[in-house]
Design an enzyme around this catalytic site. Structure first.
Site: not given
Length: 245
Positions: A12, A15, A48, A50, A54, A75, A106, A156, A194
């Site tokens: 992922n 970030h 992801h 969103r 963000r 995602e 999340t 998942e 996660h």
């Protein structure tokens, strides 16, 4: 047998975009991160988009999809806007996650049980487009059966509680193991994500029904110190070692 043949690693890169957006410029570029992760041996890229944008932006999703050969796991929340973007992008898989504007990340799994009809209005279009449908849920039999009822190809499992609760880790690991077995028995593919890091990945990786681990925050943080290729390769080594491969 390589880990790609049995247990896949999805990286992922959200970030990287978080850091970029802190200054509002173009660097660091999440597309470059996706390409680098692919070169380092990632089996897939997760991003992801969103509602509040963000970190990942609309253009990032399109650019990542065009730049990589490995699968893109998109995602998103179950909304008309996101379904439209998914249908336009055609990722390998869509993973439906819960989303609240005020959360930092999340915070738990998607509530599917009791909302099957509501969710189907969004999920049917994804399935009809030939995109693999994944639901990010808690390791709960009720939620797993609900995921099967709405036609999920993949479940998942949210493993954040296992990662965060050292005292209760054994009980939570048992829940995850039982959930993975149930998922496979219902004809779905089991993934997990996660909070996984070098210390917590082995016990999840060794679960025989597990097919993919999606890891982002830890790998992006570790990359600051050792570089992305080294961080990804070490995670894959630990996954391989746990599986005896």
């Amino acid at each position: 047998m390589s880990v790609s043949d049995g247990l896949r690693l999805g990286v992922n890169i959200d970030h990287v975009a978080t850091v970029r957006n802190a200054r509002g410029g173009a660097h660091p570029d999440p597309v470059r991160a996706a390409i680098m992760a692919e070169a380092a041996g990632a089996d897939g890229i997760t991003a992801h988009l969103r509602e509040d944008r963000r970190h990942i932006r609309d253009a990032d999703i399109a650019d990542i999809r065009a730049a990589i050969i490995i699968p893109l796991n998109f995602e998103m929340a179950a909304t008309e806007e996101m379904v439209k973007i998914a249908l336009g992008t055609r990722p390998h898989a869509v993973c439906i996650v819960p989303e609240r504007r005020e959360e930092v990340t999340t915070e738990g799994g998607l509530a599917v049980a009791g909302r099957e009809n509501e969710l189907l209005s969004y999920l049917e279009a994804i399935k009809e487009a030939g995109i693999r449908l994944s639901l990010f849920i808690e390791p709960s039999p009720e939620e797993i059966h609900a995921a099967a009822a709405v036609g999920a190809d993949i479940v998942e499992l949210h493993v954040g509680r296992y990662c965060d609760d050292v005292v209760g880790r054994g009980d939570e690991l048992l829940r995850i193991q039982q959930a993975a077995a149930l998922i496979e028995s219902l004809g779905m593919e089991c993934h997990a994500g996660h909070g996984l890091d070098y210390d917590t990945v082995a016990d999840i990786a060794v679960i025989p029904q597990m097919r993919e681990l999606n890891i982002g925050h830890f790998l992006m943080g570790e990359s600051l110190f050792v570089g992305m290729p080294a961080a990804i390769m070490e995670m894959r080594r630990l996954m391989d070692e746990a599986r005896g491969e």
